[in-house]
Write a protein that holds these residues in place. Sequence first.
Motif, PDB file in Angstrom:
ATOM      1  N   ARG A  28     -11.451  -9.533  12.250  1.00  0.00           N
ATOM      2  CA  ARG A  28     -10.619  -8.542  11.568  1.00  0.00           C
ATOM      3  C   ARG A  28     -10.628  -8.832  10.073  1.00  0.00           C
ATOM      4  NH1 ARG A  28     -11.323  -6.355  15.190  1.00  0.00           N
ATOM      5  NH2 ARG A  28     -11.906  -4.947  13.558  1.00  0.00           N
ATOM      6  N   SER A  29      -9.997  -7.967   9.307  1.00  0.00           N
ATOM      7  CA  SER A  29      -9.782  -8.239   7.887  1.00  0.00           C
ATOM      8  C   SER A  29      -8.535  -9.108   7.757  1.00  0.00           C
ATOM      9  CB  SER A  29      -9.571  -6.935   7.119  1.00  0.00           C
ATOM     10  OG  SER A  29     -10.752  -6.172   7.164  1.00  0.00           O
ATOM     11  N   ARG A  51      -6.051 -11.306   5.322  1.00  0.00           N
ATOM     12  CA  ARG A  51      -5.686 -11.310   3.902  1.00  0.00           C
ATOM     13  C   ARG A  51      -4.691 -12.408   3.545  1.00  0.00           C
ATOM     14  NH1 ARG A  51      -5.854  -5.945   5.689  1.00  0.00           N
ATOM     15  NH2 ARG A  51      -7.440  -4.637   4.678  1.00  0.00           N
ATOM     16  N   LYS A  89      -7.857  -5.879  -5.381  1.00  0.00           N
ATOM     17  CA  LYS A  89      -6.763  -5.060  -4.829  1.00  0.00           C
ATOM     18  C   LYS A  89      -6.741  -5.210  -3.313  1.00  0.00           C
ATOM     19  CE  LYS A  89      -5.389  -3.016  -8.667  1.00  0.00           C
ATOM     20  NZ  LYS A  89      -5.416  -4.249  -9.479  1.00  0.00           N
ATOM     21  N   CYS A 133     -12.211 -10.987   4.407  1.00  0.00           N
ATOM     22  CA  CYS A 133     -11.946  -9.564   4.186  1.00  0.00           C
ATOM     23  C   CYS A 133     -12.970  -9.032   3.182  1.00  0.00           C
ATOM     24  CB  CYS A 133     -10.533  -9.376   3.618  1.00  0.00           C
ATOM     25  SG  CYS A 133     -10.042  -7.645   3.427  1.00  0.00           S
ATOM     26  N   MET A 134     -13.555  -7.889   3.517  1.00  0.00           N
ATOM     27  CA  MET A 134     -14.433  -7.217   2.549  1.00  0.00           C
ATOM     28  C   MET A 134     -13.549  -6.515   1.524  1.00  0.00           C
ATOM     29  SD  MET A 134     -17.175  -5.345   5.014  1.00  0.00           S
ATOM     30  CE  MET A 134     -17.525  -6.038   6.624  1.00  0.00           C
ATOM     31  N   LEU A 174     -13.782  -3.958  -1.764  1.00  0.00           N
ATOM     32  CA  LEU A 174     -14.578  -3.095  -2.652  1.00  0.00           C
ATOM     33  C   LEU A 174     -13.818  -2.771  -3.934  1.00  0.00           C
ATOM     34  CD1 LEU A 174     -17.338  -1.780  -2.657  1.00  0.00           C
ATOM     35  CD2 LEU A 174     -16.349   0.218  -1.547  1.00  0.00           C
ATOM     36  N   VAL A 201      -3.668 -10.684  13.296  1.00  0.00           N
ATOM     37  CA  VAL A 201      -4.108  -9.300  13.114  1.00  0.00           C
ATOM     38  C   VAL A 201      -4.505  -8.755  14.476  1.00  0.00           C
ATOM     39  CG1 VAL A 201      -5.758  -7.764  11.983  1.00  0.00           C
ATOM     40  CG2 VAL A 201      -4.962  -9.814  10.788  1.00  0.00           C
ATOM     41  N   TYR A 213      -3.109   0.995   8.694  1.00  0.00           N
ATOM     42  CA  TYR A 213      -2.648  -0.288   9.252  1.00  0.00           C
ATOM     43  C   TYR A 213      -1.265  -0.588   8.675  1.00  0.00           C
ATOM     44  CZ  TYR A 213      -4.813  -1.617   4.796  1.00  0.00           C
ATOM     45  OH  TYR A 213      -5.161  -1.679   3.474  1.00  0.00           O
ATOM     46  N   LYS A 224      -7.186   1.794  15.898  1.00  0.00           N
ATOM     47  CA  LYS A 224      -8.598   2.138  16.084  1.00  0.00           C
ATOM     48  C   LYS A 224      -8.710   3.375  16.967  1.00  0.00           C
ATOM     49  CE  LYS A 224     -10.434  -1.389  13.844  1.00  0.00           C
ATOM     50  NZ  LYS A 224     -11.245  -1.236  12.624  1.00  0.00           N
TER      51      LYS A 224
HETATM   52  C1  LIG Z   1     -16.503  -1.136   2.509  1.00  0.00           C
HETATM   53  C2  LIG Z   1     -15.130  -1.740   2.684  1.00  0.00           C
HETATM   54  C3  LIG Z   1     -14.314  -1.914   1.593  1.00  0.00           C
HETATM   55  C4  LIG Z   1     -13.044  -2.497   1.739  1.00  0.00           C
HETATM   56  N1  LIG Z   1     -12.279  -2.737   0.624  1.00  0.00           N
HETATM   57  C5  LIG Z   1     -11.087  -3.346   0.768  1.00  0.00           C
HETATM   58  C6  LIG Z   1     -10.311  -3.671  -0.380  1.00  0.00           C
HETATM   59  O1  LIG Z   1     -10.683  -3.387  -1.523  1.00  0.00           O
HETATM   60  N2  LIG Z   1      -9.128  -4.318  -0.191  1.00  0.00           N
HETATM   61  C7  LIG Z   1      -8.681  -4.671   1.065  1.00  0.00           C
HETATM   62  O2  LIG Z   1      -7.624  -5.280   1.178  1.00  0.00           O
HETATM   63  N3  LIG Z   1      -9.396  -4.355   2.178  1.00  0.00           N
HETATM   64  C8  LIG Z   1     -10.584  -3.725   2.057  1.00  0.00           C
HETATM   65  N4  LIG Z   1     -11.343  -3.438   3.169  1.00  0.00           N
HETATM   66  C9  LIG Z   1     -10.851  -3.812   4.516  1.00  0.00           C
HETATM   67  C10 LIG Z   1     -10.389  -2.555   5.294  1.00  0.00           C
HETATM   68  O3  LIG Z   1      -9.117  -2.185   4.821  1.00  0.00           O
HETATM   69  C11 LIG Z   1     -10.348  -2.915   6.794  1.00  0.00           C
HETATM   70  O4  LIG Z   1     -11.671  -3.085   7.261  1.00  0.00           O
HETATM   71  C12 LIG Z   1      -9.637  -1.860   7.626  1.00  0.00           C
HETATM   72  O5  LIG Z   1      -8.272  -1.809   7.274  1.00  0.00           O
HETATM   73  C13 LIG Z   1      -9.729  -2.115   9.120  1.00  0.00           C
HETATM   74  O6  LIG Z   1      -9.249  -3.385   9.445  1.00  0.00           O
HETATM   75  P1  LIG Z   1     -10.170  -4.388  10.253  1.00  0.00           P
HETATM   76  O7  LIG Z   1     -11.280  -4.840   9.302  1.00  0.00           O
HETATM   77  O8  LIG Z   1      -9.301  -5.525  10.656  1.00  0.00           O
HETATM   78  O9  LIG Z   1     -10.758  -3.632  11.404  1.00  0.00           O
HETATM   79  C14 LIG Z   1     -12.596  -2.872   3.038  1.00  0.00           C
HETATM   80  C15 LIG Z   1     -13.438  -2.673   4.139  1.00  0.00           C
HETATM   81  C16 LIG Z   1     -14.696  -2.133   3.976  1.00  0.00           C
HETATM   82  C17 LIG Z   1     -15.593  -1.969   5.178  1.00  0.00           C
END
Ligand SMILES: Cc1cc2nc3c(=O)[nH]c(=O)nc-3n(C[C@H](O)[C@H](O)[C@H](O)COP(=O)(O)O)c2cc1C
Length: 191
Positions: free
Chosen positions: A10-11, A13, A64, A119-120, A122, A154, A166, A178
């Motif tokens: 998951r993401s 943070r 951010k 966490c990715m 962007l 998460v 979320y 999801k």
């Molecule tokens: C291309 C991309 C950009 C994202 N950018 C951000 C970001 O700038 N900040 C952040 O907190 N999360 C970012 N995320 C995380 C998404 O918020 C997260 O993947 C989404 O909420 C779903 O949660 P999960 O990854 O646990 O499935 C990014 C995810 C992707 C794939």
Amino acid sequence: MFFDLVRKTRSYRRYDPGKPLGLDRIAEFVEAARLTPSAGNLQKIRALAVTDRDDVLLLTREVKWAGYLKDWDGPDESEAPSAYLLLLSPADTGVSQIDVGIFAETVLLAATDAGFGGCMILNFPREELTERYRLAGKYRIELVISLGAPAEKVEIEEIKGGDVRYYRDGNGVHRVPKRPLSEVLLTPDEP
Ligand SMILES: Cc1cc2nc3c(=O)[nH]c(=O)nc-3n(C[C@H](O)[C@H](O)[C@H](O)COP(=O)(O)O)c2cc1C
């Protein structure tokens, strides 16, 4: 096994700073990512590892976090990531965003498999980071990935009423809606 890993990836943070992540572990995640497919097998992505604590804390303040969590500005020092990876492409040609996604998700899968997470991101200050890491003219920063030992729970849940946002529940669990398989998997009969 495979689905457990995907579910767990998951993401994250909020992190435990007591469990640092060294360059040797990060190298393992990048080792997995470098084996993945890329358009034309061009393998354009480079991963810049940031592990210096001051640099990590600065980045943590600059990027951010979690746009849907309106009353949370991101992790403070006590829950900051241990490291960041900056995914770079050649400044002159760029790279397919598909390659970036494959690379990034593989890093996160490998991190989760090793007991870490990330966490990715962007939403980052591209110009400032390009200058700080002296990348101008050479590389473009495509994506930032935070990494560390997760200090938050998460969980995935079924989407309700189409709301993709979320949220954090009363116990501090980060919940991610999801879409159901029935909505995602289509057939030519019912596109
Ligand atoms: C291309 C991309 C950009 C994202 N950018 C951000 C970001 O700038 N900040 C952040 O907190 N999360 C970012 N995320 C995380 C998404 O918020 C997260 O993947 C989404 O909420 C779903 O949660 P999960 O990854 O646990 O499935 C990014 C995810 C992707 C794939």
